[in-house]
Design a protein around this motif. Structure first.
Motif, PDB file in Angstrom:
ATOM      1  N   VAL A 109      40.470  23.400  34.268  1.00 32.15           N
ATOM      2  CA  VAL A 109      40.076  23.953  32.969  1.00 32.15           C
ATOM      3  C   VAL A 109      41.167  23.675  31.939  1.00 32.15           C
ATOM      4  O   VAL A 109      40.905  23.220  30.819  1.00 32.15           O
ATOM      5  CB  VAL A 109      39.808  25.463  33.073  1.00 32.15           C
ATOM      6  CG1 VAL A 109      39.556  26.061  31.694  1.00 32.15           C
ATOM      7  CG2 VAL A 109      38.621  25.740  33.979  1.00 32.15           C
ATOM      8  N   VAL A 110      42.417  23.938  32.328  1.00 31.36           N
ATOM      9  CA  VAL A 110      43.546  23.683  31.430  1.00 31.36           C
ATOM     10  C   VAL A 110      43.709  22.188  31.173  1.00 31.36           C
ATOM     11  O   VAL A 110      43.965  21.752  30.047  1.00 31.36           O
ATOM     12  CB  VAL A 110      44.837  24.287  32.018  1.00 31.36           C
ATOM     13  CG1 VAL A 110      46.044  23.923  31.159  1.00 31.36           C
ATOM     14  CG2 VAL A 110      44.711  25.803  32.142  1.00 31.36           C
ATOM     15  N   LEU A 111      43.544  21.367  32.234  1.00 29.49           N
ATOM     16  CA  LEU A 111      43.662  19.921  32.086  1.00 29.49           C
ATOM     17  C   LEU A 111      42.673  19.390  31.054  1.00 29.49           C
ATOM     18  O   LEU A 111      43.017  18.534  30.223  1.00 29.49           O
ATOM     19  CB  LEU A 111      43.432  19.236  33.435  1.00 29.49           C
ATOM     20  CG  LEU A 111      43.438  17.703  33.431  1.00 29.49           C
ATOM     21  CD1 LEU A 111      44.788  17.164  32.966  1.00 29.49           C
ATOM     22  CD2 LEU A 111      43.094  17.167  34.819  1.00 29.49           C
ATOM     23  N   ALA A 112      41.444  19.868  31.079  1.00 34.77           N
ATOM     24  CA  ALA A 112      40.435  19.400  30.127  1.00 34.77           C
ATOM     25  C   ALA A 112      40.868  19.678  28.693  1.00 34.77           C
ATOM     26  O   ALA A 112      40.668  18.841  27.796  1.00 34.77           O
ATOM     27  CB  ALA A 112      39.091  20.062  30.420  1.00 34.77           C
ATOM     28  N   ASP A 113      41.463  20.850  28.464  1.00 29.49           N
ATOM     29  CA  ASP A 113      41.959  21.162  27.120  1.00 29.49           C
ATOM     30  C   ASP A 113      43.077  20.205  26.716  1.00 29.49           C
ATOM     31  O   ASP A 113      43.129  19.729  25.573  1.00 29.49           O
ATOM     32  CB  ASP A 113      42.474  22.609  27.085  1.00 29.49           C
ATOM     33  CG  ASP A 113      41.423  23.592  26.589  1.00 29.49           C
ATOM     34  OD1 ASP A 113      40.311  23.144  26.271  1.00 29.49           O
ATOM     35  OD2 ASP A 113      41.724  24.789  26.533  1.00 29.49           O
ATOM     36  N   LEU A 114      43.980  19.918  27.650  1.00 30.77           N
ATOM     37  CA  LEU A 114      45.085  19.005  27.361  1.00 30.77           C
ATOM     38  C   LEU A 114      44.579  17.592  27.080  1.00 30.77           C
ATOM     39  O   LEU A 114      45.100  16.893  26.198  1.00 30.77           O
ATOM     40  CB  LEU A 114      46.066  18.990  28.529  1.00 30.77           C
ATOM     41  CG  LEU A 114      46.813  20.301  28.811  1.00 30.77           C
ATOM     42  CD1 LEU A 114      47.633  20.177  30.087  1.00 30.77           C
ATOM     43  CD2 LEU A 114      47.703  20.692  27.637  1.00 30.77           C
ATOM     44  N   VAL A 115      43.565  17.168  27.823  1.00 26.42           N
ATOM     45  CA  VAL A 115      42.989  15.837  27.625  1.00 26.42           C
ATOM     46  C   VAL A 115      42.380  15.726  26.231  1.00 26.42           C
ATOM     47  O   VAL A 115      42.565  14.716  25.524  1.00 26.42           O
ATOM     48  CB  VAL A 115      41.936  15.536  28.710  1.00 26.42           C
ATOM     49  CG1 VAL A 115      41.102  14.307  28.347  1.00 26.42           C
ATOM     50  CG2 VAL A 115      42.613  15.339  30.053  1.00 26.42           C
ATOM     51  N   ARG A 116      41.654  16.741  25.826  1.00 25.20           N
ATOM     52  CA  ARG A 116      41.041  16.723  24.496  1.00 25.20           C
ATOM     53  C   ARG A 116      42.115  16.649  23.399  1.00 25.20           C
ATOM     54  O   ARG A 116      41.992  15.874  22.436  1.00 25.20           O
ATOM     55  CB  ARG A 116      40.185  17.981  24.325  1.00 25.20           C
ATOM     56  CG  ARG A 116      39.450  18.074  23.008  1.00 25.20           C
ATOM     57  CD  ARG A 116      38.371  19.146  23.041  1.00 25.20           C
ATOM     58  NE  ARG A 116      38.845  20.364  23.657  1.00 25.20           N
ATOM     59  CZ  ARG A 116      38.397  20.843  24.825  1.00 25.20           C
ATOM     60  NH1 ARG A 116      37.492  20.166  25.508  1.00 25.20           N
ATOM     61  NH2 ARG A 116      38.863  21.970  25.324  1.00 25.20           N
ATOM     62  N   GLN A 117      43.171  17.429  23.556  1.00 22.21           N
ATOM     63  CA  GLN A 117      44.254  17.412  22.571  1.00 22.21           C
ATOM     64  C   GLN A 117      44.954  16.054  22.538  1.00 22.21           C
ATOM     65  O   GLN A 117      45.259  15.525  21.457  1.00 22.21           O
ATOM     66  CB  GLN A 117      45.270  18.506  22.900  1.00 22.21           C
ATOM     67  CG  GLN A 117      44.738  19.928  22.761  1.00 22.21           C
ATOM     68  CD  GLN A 117      45.765  20.957  23.203  1.00 22.21           C
ATOM     69  OE1 GLN A 117      46.933  20.880  22.853  1.00 22.21           O
ATOM     70  NE2 GLN A 117      45.326  21.920  23.994  1.00 22.21           N
ATOM     71  N   PRO A 141      31.522   8.027  39.475  1.00 21.07           N
ATOM     72  CA  PRO A 141      32.713   8.892  39.430  1.00 21.07           C
ATOM     73  C   PRO A 141      32.349  10.344  39.745  1.00 21.07           C
ATOM     74  O   PRO A 141      31.186  10.726  39.638  1.00 21.07           O
ATOM     75  CB  PRO A 141      33.209   8.753  37.989  1.00 21.07           C
ATOM     76  CG  PRO A 141      32.471   7.584  37.400  1.00 21.07           C
ATOM     77  CD  PRO A 141      31.205   7.463  38.158  1.00 21.07           C
ATOM     78  N   SER A 142      33.352  11.109  40.074  1.00 19.95           N
ATOM     79  CA  SER A 142      33.120  12.510  40.387  1.00 19.95           C
ATOM     80  C   SER A 142      32.647  13.258  39.150  1.00 19.95           C
ATOM     81  O   SER A 142      32.885  12.845  38.012  1.00 19.95           O
ATOM     82  CB  SER A 142      34.409  13.145  40.906  1.00 19.95           C
ATOM     83  OG  SER A 142      35.368  13.264  39.860  1.00 19.95           O
ATOM     84  N   GLY A 143      32.006  14.395  39.382  1.00 24.28           N
ATOM     85  CA  GLY A 143      31.574  15.228  38.266  1.00 24.28           C
ATOM     86  C   GLY A 143      32.748  15.691  37.419  1.00 24.28           C
ATOM     87  O   GLY A 143      32.650  15.795  36.192  1.00 24.28           O
ATOM     88  N   THR A 144      33.876  15.959  38.084  1.00 25.90           N
ATOM     89  CA  THR A 144      35.063  16.388  37.349  1.00 25.90           C
ATOM     90  C   THR A 144      35.587  15.268  36.463  1.00 25.90           C
ATOM     91  O   THR A 144      35.982  15.494  35.311  1.00 25.90           O
ATOM     92  CB  THR A 144      36.164  16.841  38.329  1.00 25.90           C
ATOM     93  OG1 THR A 144      35.664  17.932  39.101  1.00 25.90           O
ATOM     94  CG2 THR A 144      37.411  17.278  37.579  1.00 25.90           C
ATOM     95  N   ALA A 145      35.587  14.040  36.982  1.00 25.39           N
ATOM     96  CA  ALA A 145      36.032  12.900  36.182  1.00 25.39           C
ATOM     97  C   ALA A 145      35.158  12.737  34.944  1.00 25.39           C
ATOM     98  O   ALA A 145      35.659  12.497  33.841  1.00 25.39           O
ATOM     99  CB  ALA A 145      36.016  11.630  37.015  1.00 25.39           C
ATOM    100  N   LEU A 146      33.858  12.892  35.110  1.00 25.31           N
ATOM    101  CA  LEU A 146      32.951  12.764  33.972  1.00 25.31           C
ATOM    102  C   LEU A 146      33.178  13.888  32.960  1.00 25.31           C
ATOM    103  O   LEU A 146      33.106  13.668  31.742  1.00 25.31           O
ATOM    104  CB  LEU A 146      31.501  12.768  34.457  1.00 25.31           C
ATOM    105  CG  LEU A 146      31.091  11.557  35.305  1.00 25.31           C
ATOM    106  CD1 LEU A 146      29.686  11.750  35.859  1.00 25.31           C
ATOM    107  CD2 LEU A 146      31.177  10.280  34.493  1.00 25.31           C
ATOM    108  N   ALA A 147      33.450  15.101  33.468  1.00 24.90           N
ATOM    109  CA  ALA A 147      33.737  16.220  32.569  1.00 24.90           C
ATOM    110  C   ALA A 147      35.026  15.982  31.789  1.00 24.90           C
ATOM    111  O   ALA A 147      35.109  16.270  30.588  1.00 24.90           O
ATOM    112  CB  ALA A 147      33.826  17.518  33.370  1.00 24.90           C
ATOM    113  N   LEU A 148      36.037  15.447  32.470  1.00 22.18           N
ATOM    114  CA  LEU A 148      37.283  15.115  31.779  1.00 22.18           C
ATOM    115  C   LEU A 148      37.051  14.004  30.759  1.00 22.18           C
ATOM    116  O   LEU A 148      37.631  14.005  29.667  1.00 22.18           O
ATOM    117  CB  LEU A 148      38.347  14.695  32.791  1.00 22.18           C
ATOM    118  CG  LEU A 148      38.864  15.802  33.713  1.00 22.18           C
ATOM    119  CD1 LEU A 148      39.741  15.220  34.818  1.00 22.18           C
ATOM    120  CD2 LEU A 148      39.642  16.858  32.916  1.00 22.18           C
TER     121      LEU A 148
END
Length: 231
Positions: A109-117, A141-148
């Protein structure tokens, strides 16, 4: 994941497991006080406030329909869903609270925020997402990879994907931003599947009793994010 959920649920004082459902016919009808059902017997399960689903796309429709029928919430970690199934989630969210996530790790969850920033700040940089999982994982790709990747897209990046299936890797995701002469790497590594079960149980406890709508793990876990979106 099902065994992990059953093993870890008693750690929480705010959850009671009323039934366990699996694709095959159970060899025992009650295990550690929990009634066991096959997927074909799902309509016989006792009343529940929220269901936690970690199945396959073929088994997803039935649990979503049961939750909608009973007015119960659904927390689902099933990945590889078809477009029609994703549309069905949106339709069900008009009647029940739903959380469908590819990864139940707080770290992700935190990683996704960092990626967006990072994507927003590093305009024009290359963005690559490399995910590694065990050899039995089917979707790629994994679902997490697609979400990221979606998070990167929100920041303006155009992600590319690579996948590795090897050994018993629980889950690793690297998001790499590359510019001229420099590179930024954001990485999350899961070393134990219990993190996903604990995250799903935490989400279930937070989702039960909420208003209908589509929720994200961030809505339920991070402070100040308590309202559903896209309902």
């Amino acid at each position: 994941m099902g065994q992990s959920l059953l093993r870890l649920a008693p750690e929480r004082g705010d959850l009671d497991v009323v039934a366990a459902v699996s694709g095959s016919k159970p060899t025992q009808r009650v295990v550690d006080g929990v009634p066991q059902f096959s997927a074909s017997e799902m309509h016989g399960v006792p009343a529940f406030d929220v269901a936690v689903d970690f199945s396959l796309p073929a088994g997803f429709d039935a649990i979503l329909a049961l939750c909608a029928e009973r007015g119960a919430g659904l927390v689902s970690g099933t990945t590889g869903l078809e477009p029609a199934q994703l549309a069905a989630i949106d339709a069900a969210a008009a009647r029940i609270p739903v959380l469908s996530a590819a990864n139940f790790s707080l770290g992700v969850v935190v990683l996704a925020d960092l990626v967006r920033q990072a994507a927003a700040a590093l305009e024009g940089w290359d963005c690559d997402i490399v995910e590694s999982h065990h050899v039995l994982k089917k979707d790629s790709p994994s679902g997490t990879a697609l979400a990221l990747g979606a998070s990167a897209g929100q920041g303006g990046a155009e992600p590319r994907y690579a996948a590795l299936r090897a050994g018993d890797i629980v889950g690793e995701h690297l998001v790499q931003f590359t510019g001229l002469g420099e590179r930024v790497e954001l990485v999350h590594r899961a070393t134990n599947r219990d993190i996903f079960a604990r995250g799903a149980l935490h989400a279930a406890a937070r989702l039960a009793g909420r208003a209908p709508g589509r929720y994200t793990l961030r809505d339920l876990v991070l402070p100040g994010r308590a309202e559903a979106t896209g309902a």
